[in-house]
Design a protein around this motif. Structure first.
Motif, PDB file in Angstrom:
ATOM      1  N   ARG A  37       0.826  -1.201   0.000  1.00  0.00           N
ATOM      2  CA  ARG A  37       0.000   0.000   0.000  1.00  0.00           C
ATOM      3  C   ARG A  37       0.866   1.260   0.000  1.00  0.00           C
ATOM      4  N   ILE A  38       1.959   1.232   0.773  1.00  0.00           N
ATOM      5  CA  ILE A  38       2.862   2.376   0.785  1.00  0.00           C
ATOM      6  C   ILE A  38       3.501   2.573  -0.586  1.00  0.00           C
ATOM      7  N   TYR A  39       3.915   1.469  -1.208  1.00  0.00           N
ATOM      8  CA  TYR A  39       4.528   1.549  -2.538  1.00  0.00           C
ATOM      9  C   TYR A  39       3.533   2.107  -3.556  1.00  0.00           C
ATOM     10  N   SER A  40       2.284   1.661  -3.493  1.00  0.00           N
ATOM     11  CA  SER A  40       1.261   2.152  -4.418  1.00  0.00           C
ATOM     12  C   SER A  40       1.013   3.637  -4.217  1.00  0.00           C
ATOM     13  N   PHE A  41       0.966   4.057  -2.932  1.00  0.00           N
ATOM     14  CA  PHE A  41       0.745   5.476  -2.629  1.00  0.00           C
ATOM     15  C   PHE A  41       1.885   6.325  -3.180  1.00  0.00           C
ATOM     16  N   LEU A  42       3.123   5.881  -2.998  1.00  0.00           N
ATOM     17  CA  LEU A  42       4.269   6.631  -3.494  1.00  0.00           C
ATOM     18  C   LEU A  42       4.290   6.679  -5.019  1.00  0.00           C
ATOM     19  N   ALA A  43       3.895   5.585  -5.656  1.00  0.00           N
ATOM     20  CA  ALA A  43       3.867   5.555  -7.116  1.00  0.00           C
ATOM     21  C   ALA A  43       2.854   6.555  -7.664  1.00  0.00           C
ATOM     22  N   TYR A  44       1.644   6.561  -7.071  1.00  0.00           N
ATOM     23  CA  TYR A  44       0.626   7.514  -7.515  1.00  0.00           C
ATOM     24  C   TYR A  44       1.040   8.949  -7.203  1.00  0.00           C
ATOM     25  N   ALA A  45       1.677   9.155  -6.047  1.00  0.00           N
ATOM     26  CA  ALA A  45       2.131  10.497  -5.686  1.00  0.00           C
ATOM     27  C   ALA A  45       3.188  10.988  -6.668  1.00  0.00           C
ATOM     28  N   PHE A  46       4.094  10.087  -7.081  1.00  0.00           N
ATOM     29  CA  PHE A  46       5.141  10.459  -8.025  1.00  0.00           C
ATOM     30  C   PHE A  46       4.543  10.904  -9.359  1.00  0.00           C
ATOM     31  N   ILE A  47       3.417  10.303  -9.734  1.00  0.00           N
ATOM     32  CA  ILE A  47       2.789  10.625 -11.020  1.00  0.00           C
ATOM     33  C   ILE A  47       1.939  11.885 -10.926  1.00  0.00           C
ATOM     34  N   TYR A  48       1.138  11.991  -9.863  1.00  0.00           N
ATOM     35  CA  TYR A  48       0.092  13.009  -9.835  1.00  0.00           C
ATOM     36  C   TYR A  48       0.437  14.258  -9.035  1.00  0.00           C
ATOM     37  N   VAL A  49       1.395  14.207  -8.126  1.00  0.00           N
ATOM     38  CA  VAL A  49       1.747  15.415  -7.368  1.00  0.00           C
ATOM     39  C   VAL A  49       2.286  16.512  -8.287  1.00  0.00           C
ATOM     40  N   PRO A  50       3.186  16.218  -9.256  1.00  0.00           N
ATOM     41  CA  PRO A  50       3.614  17.291 -10.177  1.00  0.00           C
ATOM     42  C   PRO A  50       2.455  17.905 -10.950  1.00  0.00           C
ATOM     43  N   ILE A  51       1.472  17.079 -11.349  1.00  0.00           N
ATOM     44  CA  ILE A  51       0.308  17.621 -12.055  1.00  0.00           C
ATOM     45  C   ILE A  51      -0.500  18.527 -11.135  1.00  0.00           C
ATOM     46  N   LEU A  52      -0.645  18.113  -9.871  1.00  0.00           N
ATOM     47  CA  LEU A  52      -1.360  18.932  -8.896  1.00  0.00           C
ATOM     48  C   LEU A  52      -0.654  20.263  -8.665  1.00  0.00           C
ATOM     49  N   ILE A  53       0.674  20.236  -8.581  1.00  0.00           N
ATOM     50  CA  ILE A  53       1.441  21.474  -8.411  1.00  0.00           C
ATOM     51  C   ILE A  53       1.254  22.384  -9.627  1.00  0.00           C
ATOM     52  N   LEU A  54       1.260  21.799 -10.820  1.00  0.00           N
ATOM     53  CA  LEU A  54       1.040  22.578 -12.037  1.00  0.00           C
ATOM     54  C   LEU A  54      -0.320  23.264 -12.000  1.00  0.00           C
ATOM     55  N   ILE A  55      -1.348  22.539 -11.566  1.00  0.00           N
ATOM     56  CA  ILE A  55      -2.700  23.115 -11.500  1.00  0.00           C
ATOM     57  C   ILE A  55      -2.744  24.250 -10.486  1.00  0.00           C
ATOM     58  N   ILE A  56      -2.126  24.061  -9.333  1.00  0.00           N
ATOM     59  CA  ILE A  56      -2.127  25.091  -8.290  1.00  0.00           C
ATOM     60  C   ILE A  56      -1.434  26.360  -8.776  1.00  0.00           C
ATOM     61  N   ALA A  92      -1.966  27.150 -17.017  1.00  0.00           N
ATOM     62  CA  ALA A  92      -3.416  27.221 -17.227  1.00  0.00           C
ATOM     63  C   ALA A  92      -3.828  26.375 -18.432  1.00  0.00           C
ATOM     64  N   LEU A  93      -3.039  26.459 -19.503  1.00  0.00           N
ATOM     65  CA  LEU A  93      -3.323  25.650 -20.689  1.00  0.00           C
ATOM     66  C   LEU A  93      -3.229  24.164 -20.375  1.00  0.00           C
ATOM     67  N   SER A  94      -2.192  23.773 -19.643  1.00  0.00           N
ATOM     68  CA  SER A  94      -2.025  22.369 -19.260  1.00  0.00           C
ATOM     69  C   SER A  94      -3.146  21.907 -18.342  1.00  0.00           C
ATOM     70  N   THR A  95      -3.598  22.788 -17.446  1.00  0.00           N
ATOM     71  CA  THR A  95      -4.694  22.443 -16.542  1.00  0.00           C
ATOM     72  C   THR A  95      -5.972  22.161 -17.309  1.00  0.00           C
ATOM     73  N   LEU A  96      -6.284  23.004 -18.274  1.00  0.00           N
ATOM     74  CA  LEU A  96      -7.479  22.781 -19.090  1.00  0.00           C
ATOM     75  C   LEU A  96      -7.357  21.488 -19.897  1.00  0.00           C
ATOM     76  N   TRP A  97      -6.143  21.203 -20.378  1.00  0.00           N
ATOM     77  CA  TRP A  97      -5.931  19.968 -21.151  1.00  0.00           C
ATOM     78  C   TRP A  97      -6.134  18.740 -20.269  1.00  0.00           C
ATOM     79  N   VAL A  98      -5.605  18.794 -19.043  1.00  0.00           N
ATOM     80  CA  VAL A  98      -5.802  17.683 -18.098  1.00  0.00           C
ATOM     81  C   VAL A  98      -7.279  17.517 -17.771  1.00  0.00           C
ATOM     82  N   LEU A  99      -7.988  18.622 -17.600  1.00  0.00           N
ATOM     83  CA  LEU A  99      -9.418  18.571 -17.289  1.00  0.00           C
ATOM     84  C   LEU A  99     -10.204  17.939 -18.427  1.00  0.00           C
ATOM     85  N   ILE A 100      -9.870  18.304 -19.668  1.00  0.00           N
ATOM     86  CA  ILE A 100     -10.563  17.735 -20.824  1.00  0.00           C
ATOM     87  C   ILE A 100     -10.344  16.227 -20.900  1.00  0.00           C
TER      88      ILE A 100
END
Length: 259
Positions: A11-30, A235-243
């Motif tokens: 479970r820890i490994y899965s959490f870290l894997a998802y965090a590695f993928i999605y945290v940069p995207i979340l930072i980009l959106i913020i 902002a452009l990347s955020t809209l693309w991710v949302l689409i």
């Protein structure tokens, strides 16, 4: 019998894997809502970068070109790829082995090689580079991907259901539309979504086959980030991710209802 829970380390490994993928995207959106232009630290909330984005005519033109180039090759490549997969699954012809080998070449060769070869081909036949050459190039490299996905769906396909439909009076065309196509439709849709995604974010082949007035969104974004990554790009990347996220949700809902 109760289901066995995954180990704690898994479970820890899965959490870290998802965090590695999605945290940069979340930072980009913020940071797309950040008032600071340099993206170094958070200073305040603003929507001005989205306003700037929608007023950027070059970005809007690139977005239109990208969507048009994505939709047309997806439609054509899905039709050709599905027909090719059906032909290679049902028939054995003299050039079958060679055709099967050639089908995989656009998938395994580097994109830069295919981009250069397409550029040389268009120059040799004196074809003006532009949206048409990009569209033809995307069709060329998308057909093998669609055929590969549809062939996976056809693996183990029972031809008896087609024969049963024809025994009941249906001709070949009716059998295809009423029996074969609905059965393999999940594979066809998967291949179409893959082709659409590949066309949306392709840069290398598009770079070699683009001409004046045919800038796509990946080309435009690359030209914007050569010097600095501004919140407008975020902002452009955020809209693309949302689409993309909305499309995936719609696909999941449609698949659930079909099931």
């Amino acid at each position: 019998m109760s289901e066995k829970k995954p180990a704690f380390w898994l479970r820890i490994y899965s959490f870290l894997a998802y965090a590695f993928i999605y945290v940069p995207i979340l930072i980009l959106i913020i940071f797309s809502f950040n008032t600071q232009k340099l993206n170094i630290r958070w200073e305040g909330f603003t929507l001005s970068w989205y306003k700037t984005l929608f007023q950027d005519q070059q970005v809007l033109l690139a977005t239109r070109n990208t969507l048009m180039i994505a939709f047309i090759p997806t439609l054509v490549a899905t039709i050709i790829g599905t027909m090719a997969a059906l032909a290679m699954q049902r028939y054995r012809f003299p050039a079958y082995s060679a055709s099967e080998t050639l089908m995989y070449i656009p998938i395994v060769i580097p994109e830069v090689v295919m981009g250069i070869s397409l550029l040389v081909f268009f120059v040799m036949i004196k074809f003006t580079l532009g949206l048409v050459t990009i569209t033809l190039s995307h069709i060329a490299f998308n057909v093998p991907f669609v055929a590969l996905v549809v062939r996976a769906r056809l693996h183990g396909y029972d031809n008896a259901i087609d024969e049963a439909a024809m025994d009941l009076g249906a001709n070949e065309l009716t059998t295809f539309w009423r029996v074969t196509l609905p059965t393999i439709m999940p594979g066809v849709l998967s291949g179409a979504m893959l082709a659409f995604t590949l066309s949306l974010d392709d840069y290398v082949i598009t770079y070699f086959t683009a001409g004046p007035g045919s800038t796509t969104l990946p080309l435009r974004v690359f030209s914007m980030v050569r010097f600095i990554v501004t919140p407008e790009i975020n902002a452009l990347s955020t809209l693309w991710v949302l689409i993309v996220f909305v499309i995936l949700i719609i696909g999941q809902v449609a698949q659930s209802r079909r099931a």
